[in-house]
Structure formats: structure tokens, C-alpha cells
Scaffold this active site. Structure first.
Site, PDB file in Angstrom:
ATOM      1  N   GLU A  83      43.676  46.501  32.835  1.00 10.53           N
ATOM      2  CA  GLU A  83      43.113  47.670  33.523  1.00 10.53           C
ATOM      3  C   GLU A  83      44.196  48.604  34.055  1.00 10.53           C
ATOM      4  OE1 GLU A  83      40.427  46.647  36.710  1.00 10.53           O
ATOM      5  OE2 GLU A  83      39.672  48.708  36.857  1.00 10.53           O
ATOM      6  N   LYS A 267      36.019  42.245  43.875  1.00  8.82           N
ATOM      7  CA  LYS A 267      36.550  42.461  42.513  1.00  8.82           C
ATOM      8  C   LYS A 267      37.890  43.196  42.623  1.00  8.82           C
ATOM      9  CE  LYS A 267      37.108  44.736  38.420  1.00  8.82           C
ATOM     10  NZ  LYS A 267      38.057  45.827  38.145  1.00  8.82           N
ATOM     11  N   ASP A 283      44.924  28.772  35.894  1.00 11.59           N
ATOM     12  CA  ASP A 283      43.506  28.803  35.539  1.00 11.59           C
ATOM     13  C   ASP A 283      42.800  29.849  36.407  1.00 11.59           C
ATOM     14  OD1 ASP A 283      40.780  28.296  35.291  1.00 11.59           O
ATOM     15  OD2 ASP A 283      41.024  26.130  35.182  1.00 11.59           O
ATOM     16  N   HIS A 381      43.042  56.736  39.635  1.00 14.36           N
ATOM     17  CA  HIS A 381      42.692  55.772  38.585  1.00 14.36           C
ATOM     18  C   HIS A 381      42.531  56.479  37.239  1.00 14.36           C
ATOM     19  CE1 HIS A 381      40.936  52.285  36.688  1.00 14.36           C
ATOM     20  NE2 HIS A 381      39.849  52.973  36.395  1.00 14.36           N
TER      21      HIS A 381
HETATM   22  C1  LIG Z   1      46.891  55.057  41.308  1.00 15.39           C
HETATM   23  C2  LIG Z   1      47.569  55.436  42.616  1.00 15.39           C
HETATM   24  C3  LIG Z   1      48.646  54.388  42.939  1.00 15.39           C
HETATM   25  C4  LIG Z   1      48.221  56.792  42.433  1.00 15.39           C
HETATM   26  O1  LIG Z   1      48.612  57.262  43.699  1.00 15.39           O
HETATM   27  P1  LIG Z   1      49.502  58.571  43.881  1.00 15.39           P
HETATM   28  O2  LIG Z   1      49.300  59.056  45.271  1.00 15.39           O
HETATM   29  O3  LIG Z   1      49.240  59.511  42.760  1.00 15.39           O
HETATM   30  O4  LIG Z   1      50.924  57.940  43.709  1.00 15.39           O
HETATM   31  P2  LIG Z   1      52.358  58.577  43.841  1.00 15.39           P
HETATM   32  O5  LIG Z   1      52.625  59.366  42.591  1.00 15.39           O
HETATM   33  O6  LIG Z   1      52.535  59.261  45.158  1.00 15.39           O
HETATM   34  O7  LIG Z   1      53.244  57.258  43.840  1.00 15.39           O
HETATM   35  C5  LIG Z   1      53.227  56.342  44.935  1.00 15.39           C
HETATM   36  C6  LIG Z   1      53.717  54.991  44.442  1.00 15.39           C
HETATM   37  O8  LIG Z   1      52.698  54.385  43.633  1.00 15.39           O
HETATM   38  C7  LIG Z   1      53.323  53.715  42.525  1.00 15.39           C
HETATM   39  N1  LIG Z   1      52.914  54.417  41.304  1.00 15.39           N
HETATM   40  C8  LIG Z   1      52.131  55.498  41.219  1.00 15.39           C
HETATM   41  N2  LIG Z   1      51.920  55.835  39.934  1.00 15.39           N
HETATM   42  C9  LIG Z   1      52.602  54.945  39.179  1.00 15.39           C
HETATM   43  C10 LIG Z   1      52.772  54.765  37.790  1.00 15.39           C
HETATM   44  N3  LIG Z   1      52.207  55.582  36.907  1.00 15.39           N
HETATM   45  N4  LIG Z   1      53.517  53.753  37.369  1.00 15.39           N
HETATM   46  C11 LIG Z   1      54.086  52.896  38.248  1.00 15.39           C
HETATM   47  N5  LIG Z   1      53.963  53.033  39.591  1.00 15.39           N
HETATM   48  C12 LIG Z   1      53.231  54.049  40.048  1.00 15.39           C
HETATM   49  C13 LIG Z   1      54.829  53.800  42.735  1.00 15.39           C
HETATM   50  O9  LIG Z   1      55.232  52.678  43.474  1.00 15.39           O
HETATM   51  C14 LIG Z   1      54.922  55.052  43.537  1.00 15.39           C
HETATM   52  O10 LIG Z   1      56.085  55.118  44.357  1.00 15.39           O
HETATM   53  P3  LIG Z   1      57.540  55.445  43.734  1.00 15.39           P
HETATM   54  O11 LIG Z   1      58.064  54.121  43.354  1.00 15.39           O
HETATM   55  O12 LIG Z   1      57.346  56.348  42.564  1.00 15.39           O
HETATM   56  O13 LIG Z   1      58.286  56.059  44.840  1.00 15.39           O
HETATM   57  C15 LIG Z   1      46.544  55.518  43.800  1.00 15.39           C
HETATM   58  O14 LIG Z   1      45.635  56.559  43.540  1.00 15.39           O
HETATM   59  C16 LIG Z   1      45.800  54.252  44.064  1.00 15.39           C
HETATM   60  O15 LIG Z   1      46.309  53.315  44.643  1.00 15.39           O
HETATM   61  N6  LIG Z   1      44.506  54.217  43.657  1.00 15.39           N
HETATM   62  C17 LIG Z   1      43.691  53.010  43.692  1.00 15.39           C
HETATM   63  C18 LIG Z   1      43.668  52.443  42.307  1.00 15.39           C
HETATM   64  C19 LIG Z   1      42.897  51.177  42.170  1.00 15.39           C
HETATM   65  O16 LIG Z   1      42.399  50.589  43.106  1.00 15.39           O
HETATM   66  N7  LIG Z   1      42.793  50.735  40.937  1.00 15.39           N
HETATM   67  C20 LIG Z   1      42.050  49.567  40.571  1.00 15.39           C
HETATM   68  C21 LIG Z   1      41.026  49.922  39.536  1.00 15.39           C
HETATM   69  S1  LIG Z   1      39.511  50.489  40.269  1.00 15.39           S
HETATM   70  C22 LIG Z   1      38.671  48.989  40.503  1.00 15.39           C
HETATM   71  O17 LIG Z   1      38.516  48.259  39.556  1.00 15.39           O
HETATM   72  C23 LIG Z   1      38.405  48.423  41.858  1.00 15.39           C
HETATM   73  C24 LIG Z   1      37.509  49.078  42.861  1.00 15.39           C
HETATM   74  C25 LIG Z   1      38.028  50.431  43.205  1.00 15.39           C
HETATM   75  O18 LIG Z   1      36.195  49.220  42.388  1.00 15.39           O
HETATM   76  C26 LIG Z   1      37.533  48.140  44.059  1.00 15.39           C
HETATM   77  C27 LIG Z   1      36.697  48.586  45.227  1.00 15.39           C
HETATM   78  O19 LIG Z   1      35.688  49.276  45.019  1.00 15.39           O
HETATM   79  O20 LIG Z   1      37.051  48.198  46.366  1.00 15.39           O
HETATM   80  N1  LIG Z   2      36.988  22.753  37.144  1.00 17.38           N
HETATM   81  C1  LIG Z   2      38.280  23.001  36.873  1.00 17.38           C
HETATM   82  O1  LIG Z   2      38.869  23.883  37.490  1.00 17.38           O
HETATM   83  C2  LIG Z   2      38.982  22.202  35.834  1.00 17.38           C
HETATM   84  C3  LIG Z   2      40.234  22.581  35.411  1.00 17.38           C
HETATM   85  N2  LIG Z   2      40.936  21.825  34.495  1.00 17.38           N
HETATM   86  C4  LIG Z   2      42.268  22.208  34.003  1.00 17.38           C
HETATM   87  O2  LIG Z   2      43.211  21.267  34.536  1.00 17.38           O
HETATM   88  C5  LIG Z   2      44.531  21.798  34.410  1.00 17.38           C
HETATM   89  C6  LIG Z   2      45.321  21.543  35.681  1.00 17.38           C
HETATM   90  O3  LIG Z   2      45.321  20.185  35.978  1.00 17.38           O
HETATM   91  P1  LIG Z   2      46.597  19.502  36.655  1.00 17.38           P
HETATM   92  O4  LIG Z   2      46.155  18.239  37.275  1.00 17.38           O
HETATM   93  O5  LIG Z   2      47.276  20.487  37.535  1.00 17.38           O
HETATM   94  O6  LIG Z   2      47.522  19.304  35.397  1.00 17.38           O
HETATM   95  P2  LIG Z   2      48.299  18.075  34.757  1.00 17.38           P
HETATM   96  O7  LIG Z   2      47.529  16.820  34.774  1.00 17.38           O
HETATM   97  O8  LIG Z   2      48.778  18.588  33.452  1.00 17.38           O
HETATM   98  O9  LIG Z   2      49.553  17.942  35.730  1.00 17.38           O
HETATM   99  C7  LIG Z   2      49.509  17.287  36.946  1.00 17.38           C
HETATM  100  C8  LIG Z   2      50.364  16.030  36.896  1.00 17.38           C
HETATM  101  O10 LIG Z   2      51.728  16.395  36.729  1.00 17.38           O
HETATM  102  C9  LIG Z   2      52.566  15.388  37.294  1.00 17.38           C
HETATM  103  N3  LIG Z   2      53.575  16.086  38.111  1.00 17.38           N
HETATM  104  C10 LIG Z   2      54.893  16.243  37.762  1.00 17.38           C
HETATM  105  N4  LIG Z   2      55.535  16.970  38.684  1.00 17.38           N
HETATM  106  C11 LIG Z   2      54.641  17.296  39.650  1.00 17.38           C
HETATM  107  C12 LIG Z   2      54.716  18.035  40.868  1.00 17.38           C
HETATM  108  N5  LIG Z   2      55.855  18.611  41.289  1.00 17.38           N
HETATM  109  N6  LIG Z   2      53.590  18.180  41.602  1.00 17.38           N
HETATM  110  C13 LIG Z   2      52.434  17.635  41.209  1.00 17.38           C
HETATM  111  N7  LIG Z   2      52.296  16.920  40.074  1.00 17.38           N
HETATM  112  C14 LIG Z   2      53.397  16.729  39.285  1.00 17.38           C
HETATM  113  C15 LIG Z   2      51.659  14.431  38.071  1.00 17.38           C
HETATM  114  O11 LIG Z   2      51.325  13.336  37.206  1.00 17.38           O
HETATM  115  P3  LIG Z   2      52.024  11.930  37.115  1.00 17.38           P
HETATM  116  O12 LIG Z   2      52.202  11.399  38.500  1.00 17.38           O
HETATM  117  O13 LIG Z   2      51.072  11.117  36.279  1.00 17.38           O
HETATM  118  O14 LIG Z   2      53.284  12.234  36.371  1.00 17.38           O
HETATM  119  C16 LIG Z   2      50.352  15.222  38.189  1.00 17.38           C
HETATM  120  O15 LIG Z   2      49.241  14.390  38.257  1.00 17.38           O
HETATM  121  C17 LIG Z   2      44.353  23.269  34.128  1.00 17.38           C
HETATM  122  O16 LIG Z   2      44.625  23.486  32.760  1.00 17.38           O
HETATM  123  C18 LIG Z   2      42.868  23.512  34.389  1.00 17.38           C
HETATM  124  O17 LIG Z   2      42.412  24.583  33.611  1.00 17.38           O
HETATM  125  C19 LIG Z   2      40.434  20.649  34.018  1.00 17.38           C
HETATM  126  C20 LIG Z   2      39.194  20.231  34.396  1.00 17.38           C
HETATM  127  C21 LIG Z   2      38.336  20.997  35.288  1.00 17.38           C
END
Ligand SMILES: CC(C)(COP(=O)([O-])OP(=O)([O-])OC[C@H]1O[C@@H](n2cnc3c(N)ncnc32)[C@H](O)[C@@H]1OP(=O)([O-])[O-])[C@@H](O)C(=O)NCCC(=O)NCCSC(=O)C[C@@](C)(O)CC(=O)[O-]
Ligand SMILES: NC(=O)C1=CN([C@@H]2O[C@H](COP(=O)(O)OP(=O)(O)OC[C@H]3O[C@@H](n4cnc5c(N)ncnc54)[C@H](OP(=O)(O)O)[C@@H]3O)[C@@H](O)[C@H]2O)C=CC1
Length: 426
Positions: A83, A267, A283, A381
Site C-alpha cells: 500500500e 486497520k 506470522d 495518500h
Molecule cells: C503521506 C504523507 C506522509 C505526506 O505528508 P506531507 O505533508 O506531504 O509530507 P512532507 O512532504 O512534508 O514530508 C514529511 C516527511 O514525510 C516523509 N515522506 C513524505 N513523503 C514521502 C515520500 N514520498 N517518500 C518517503 N518519505 C516521505 C518524509 O519523512 C518527510 O520528511 P523528510 O525526510 O523529507 O524531511 C501524509 O499525508 C500522511 O502521513 N498521510 C497519512 C497516510 C496514511 O495514513 N496512509 C495509510 C493508508 S490510508 C489507510 O489505509 C488507513 C486509514 C487512513 O484508513 C486508517 C484510519 O482511518 O485511521
Molecule cells: N495458531 C497459530 O498461530 C499457529 C502458528 N504456527 C506456526 O508456528 C511457527 C512458530 O512456531 P515456533 O514454536 O516459534 O517455531 P519453532 O518450533 O520452529 O521454533 C521454536 C523452537 O526453537 C528452539 N529455539 C532455539 N533457540 C531459541 C530461542 N532463542 N528462543 C526460543 N526457542 C529457541 C526451541 O526448541 P528446542 O528446545 O527443541 O531446540 C523452540 O522450541 C510459525 O511458523 C507459525 O506460523 C503453528 C501452529 C499454529
């Protein structure tokens, strides 16, 4: 450590220039740069090992949000999302937040719940007590196999039992294993434990165990983020900072009271969180399920964030939500770009990754509320979405940006207009 995430010139660079720029800022190696420039970063044989019936790989844009300061640390955030305006919006709010110290975060221990459904008894309260009497043995059996996890200080820590006196299928008892999964998302870990202890639970209760599976309402594994913004920071050419703050508070209240609005508000928060989850190979369905169940935990679906005004009249935003993410397990270790994303952020623990995702969600929410309660969402946007429309109309190369800019200027962003501009070589 990333030297400085404030990278103002990013938008005017080519993707390759951006990659060099962020690699330099984050100290990424030459191999890490190469990983993104060569085609097929996810090799087919790796993909084939990840899921079933693989016929190819599917690509999405990977952007990097700039400007983030989280707990005083500069951070470049990888975001995989289709998006437009999401990465720009996160970067914008991170830029505003820097002036007041950025985002501050915290989290609980990585505790997941595994549910064990017990049926076929007439004395559910008695069965509950039997399970609790055998808690130590259940924990010991759950921990018997996972030696790596236990060695790291994780493992099953507690057992809870929930009673449903009356269901259409009779009384039901649900035991929860509370497991510290350390740096894993933990689903497989806790599922294995639930399956391992179930025969023992059947033996002690004399009842039947049915489901043995984690709960995605990970309410013991919470990530939090907080931000404060002064009216001065929020002032725009058209609105005073006070007007922006009042607008954001009205917008937030709308989401608090009305589930139709809360769904869209949340969202917008997930617009920030999901791209980080996807970029790190985690995940996203688990994170989405947990977030929305948490938002409805009072029985009424409401906002995942809170917005308030402090005594100085500054805007204070906060978020707290389940964050079941890992640095090991799932695709986090198998997808080369997920490893890359973790190296870019230099995260040390799953908790830290969860906190970053929460901060980006909060930033994204502020961007949307700020735009919606002042000028409206379309200006910012649609100006960015216009590039998609130009692509749809068949524009290529430099024409994409040129036609998008013209349509945004005319406030007429449509495929028809893009085609007309293309035809006239605009
Ligand atoms: C879109 C902006 C940021 C523009 O805003 P603007 O005022 O035109 O931005 P600007 O030109 O003054 O720039 C400000 C800063 O924004 C960044 N920036 C700005 N433009 C760019 C670009 N092209 N590429 C990379 N970075 C950009 C960048 O950090 C920049 O600073 P700088 O670094 O330049 O000094 C602003 O209008 C905004 O934040 N709008 C909201 C957008 C949004 O929420 N989008 C999500 C999609 S809509 C949705 O799905 C969700 C929603 C809305 O339904 C959720 C809800 O209802 O609550
Ligand atoms: N409802 C849901 O959300 C479900 C999600 N999943 C999926 O399960 C996956 C994630 O499961 P997850 O258990 O994380 O994965 P894994 O089983 O692949 O990894 C976890 C295992 O890694 C080992 N391990 C090694 N280093 C570490 C550490 N630093 N910290 C913790 N564990 C370590 C441990 O096993 P050991 O002691 O044996 O070495 C641990 O049990 C995702 O792909 C997800 O999409 C699956 C089923 C349902």
C-alpha cells in the site's frame, strides 16, 4: 548501531542509492547489499522447503521507514507492504516524534498460552482442582523435551484452569499452559508441550482431552509504545498545533465508542505493524488475530491505541497489544530477507522486535488521525497512490512520477486521466 536514522533525502533517490545510503547508516556489509540487488533473494529450493506445492515465489516492495528513535536508539525499519503512503506516513511521524525524544517502549515476558480442552466430565470444578493439584508434575512433563528452551530460561512456568459450567456439549474445562517461549513466536513449542501433557491430564481427570493448541489471544505477551508531541511540532501551514491535537482526540474518541470506526482505526495501526511482521518472516495472521481479539477483550471492539493531552497540553499516544513474534522458528531463520531485516534493525530479542512493531503501529495511527482530522486522507495518500495509477495506465520509467505528480496537482487521480496524460506525452 545505526548512526542516524534521520535520512531526509531518501525520497528523491533511486532504490539503489537508498540501499547504499541505509547500508552505510546501519553499517550493513557488502553481502547484505548484494542480497537485495540480485534477483531471487528467496531461492526456489528454500521456498519449496517452506510450504507445499511451490511453483514460484511472490514479491512485494520492501521499503525502509526512516527517522525512528526508539528508547534513544536510531532505527531504520524494514516494511514489506503493497500500500502506498504507509512507509512515508511512518517516516513522517517518526520525524515529528524525534524532537520530543521519539518513542519509548516496554514489554512483558514472552509468555504464550497453550489450551488443552477437556470434555466428558460432570464435575468440572472438581476436575479443575485435580489439574491444579498436579500442576508441578504437568509443568515437569511439559518441560521434559525442550532442553534448548529450558537452558535459556524459558519453558512452561504455570498452569491455569478455566471452567465452562454449561455449554451445548455439557461442562468443559480448559487448562492453559503458560510458557515462556524466549525468542520464538512459540506456536510449535507450546503445541508440542500441550500434546505431551495431555495423556497425563486424561489419566488424572478420567476425562477426554480434545484440542491441544496455542491461543492467539496472547494477552500475557504484550508490547507497549508511547510518544509525546508538543503543539509546536504538530503545527502545519493550515492548522495550529492545538487544532491538530483536538482533532486527533476527537478522532480517537470516535474509534473508542464506535466499532465501525474502530475497525478502520485499527486497520491503520496494523498498516504499521504488519509490514514489520512480514519483513521479519513472522506470522502476521497470528499478530492480526491477537490484536483484534485484544481490542474486543472488554466485550466491545475498540481502539488499540489511546490518545490523551498531558498537563502541558502536549499530545500523548500509547499502545499496548499482544505481540507474538520471534527471531527463531517459522520463516524467521529460513527466509534470507527476514535475516536481512533483523540485521538492519540489529534487534537482540523477540521482545525488542515486538516493541519496535508496536512503536511503528502507534506512529502509523498518528499519521492517519492527523491527516483525517485535518486536511483529509486523500491529499497525501492519493498523491502517492497516483504512482500506482500511472503504472496501471501503462506508464514506465520517469513517466510514472511525472504523470503521478500532474494528476496529484490537478486533484484528478484516475486511470483515464493517466492514460490521457500518457497519450499527450505529458
Ligand atoms: C503521506 C504523507 C506522509 C505526506 O505528508 P506531507 O505533508 O506531504 O509530507 P512532507 O512532504 O512534508 O514530508 C514529511 C516527511 O514525510 C516523509 N515522506 C513524505 N513523503 C514521502 C515520500 N514520498 N517518500 C518517503 N518519505 C516521505 C518524509 O519523512 C518527510 O520528511 P523528510 O525526510 O523529507 O524531511 C501524509 O499525508 C500522511 O502521513 N498521510 C497519512 C497516510 C496514511 O495514513 N496512509 C495509510 C493508508 S490510508 C489507510 O489505509 C488507513 C486509514 C487512513 O484508513 C486508517 C484510519 O482511518 O485511521
Ligand atoms: N495458531 C497459530 O498461530 C499457529 C502458528 N504456527 C506456526 O508456528 C511457527 C512458530 O512456531 P515456533 O514454536 O516459534 O517455531 P519453532 O518450533 O520452529 O521454533 C521454536 C523452537 O526453537 C528452539 N529455539 C532455539 N533457540 C531459541 C530461542 N532463542 N528462543 C526460543 N526457542 C529457541 C526451541 O526448541 P528446542 O528446545 O527443541 O531446540 C523452540 O522450541 C510459525 O511458523 C507459525 O506460523 C503453528 C501452529 C499454529
Amino acid at each position: 548501531m545505526t548512526r542516524d536514522s534521520r535520512l531526509p533525502s531518501m525520497r528523491s533517490m533511486t532504490p539503489l542509492e537508498r540501499l547504499r545510503h541505509i547500508s552505510e547508516a546501519a553499517g550493513l556489509s557488502a553481502e547484505d547489499q548484494q542480497l537485495l540487488t540480485q534477483p531471487g533473494a528467496l531461492p526456489l529450493d528454500v521456498a519449496d522447503g517452506m510450504i507445499e506445492n511451490v511453483v514460484g515465489t511472490f514479491e512485494l516492495p520492501l521499503g525502509v521507514a526512516s527517522n525512528f528513535l526508539i528508547n534513544g536508539k536510531n532505527l531504520l525499519v524494514p516494511m514489506v507492504v503493497e500500500e502506498p503512503s504507509v512507509v512515508a506516513a511512518a517516516s513522517f511521524m517518526a520525524k515529528l516524534a524525534r524532537d520530543s525524544g521519539g518513542f519509548f517502549t516496554s514489554s512483558t515476558l514472552p509468555l504464550m498460552r497453550a489450551q488443552i480442552q477437556i470434555v466428558g466430565m460432570s464435575d468440572p470444578h472438581g476436575a479443575r482442582q485435580v489439574v491444579l493439584e498436579h500442576k508441578a508434575e504437568i509443568i515437569a512433563r511439559a518441560n521434559a523435551k525442550d532442553t534448548v528452551l529450558i537452558g535459556m530460561g524459558g519453558g512452561c512456568k504455570d498452569v491455569e484452569v478455566h471452567v465452562f459450567d454449561s455449554t451445548p456439549r455439557g461442562p468443559m474445562v480448559v487448562a492453559h499452559l503458560i510458557v515462556d517461549v524466549r525468542d520464538a513466536m512459540g506456536a510449535n513449542t507450546v503445541n508440542s508441550m500441550a500434546e505431551a501433557v495431555s495423556p497425563y491430564i486424561e489419566q488424572i481427570t478420567g476425562a477426554t482431552v480434545r484440542l491441544r493448541i496455542l491461543s492467539n489471544l496472547a494477552d500475557l505477551r504484550l508490547a507497549r509504545a508511547r510518544v509525546t508531541l508538543s503543539p509546536e511540532i504538530l503545527t502545519t501551514a493550515e492548522y495550529t498545533g492545538h487544532e491538530v491535537i483536538e482533532g486527533v482526540l476527537d478522532a480517537y474518541t470516535f474509534a473508542q465508542i464506535d466499532p465501525y470506526r474502530a475497525a478502520t482505526h485499527n486497520k491503520g495501526i496494523m498498516n504499521g505493524i504488519d509490514p514489520v511482521i512480514v519483513a521479519t518472516g513472522n506470522d502476521w495472521r497470528a499478530v492480526e488475530a491477537g490484536a483484534h481479539a485484544w481490542a474486543a477483550r472488554s466485550g466491545r471492539y475498540t481502539s488499540l491505541t489511546r490518545w490523551e493531552k498531558n498537563q502541558q497540553g502536549h499530545l500523548v499516544g500509547s499502545i499496548e497489544l499482544p505481540m507474538p513474534v520471534g527471531l527463531v522458528g517459522g520463516a524467521t531463520k529460513t527466509h534470507p530477507l527476514a535475516r536481512w531485516a533483523l540485521r538492519l534493525m540489529q534487534v537482540q530479542s523477540a521482545q525488542e522486535l515486538g516493541e519496535i512493531a508496536a512503536a511503528v503501529g502507534l506512529a502509523q495511527n498518528l499519521a492517519a488521525l492527523r491527516a483525517l482530522s485535518t486536511e483529509g486522507i486523500q491529499r497525501g495518500h492519493m498523491a502517492l497512490h497516483a504512482r500506482n495509477i500511472a503504472l496501471l495506465a501503462g506508464a514506465t520509467g520517469g513517466a510514472i512520477q511525472r504523470i503521478a505528480a500532474l494528476m496529484a496537482q490537478e486533484k484528478n487521480v484516475s486511470v483515464d486521466r493517466a492514460k490521457a496524460l500518457l497519450a499527450t506525452n505529458a
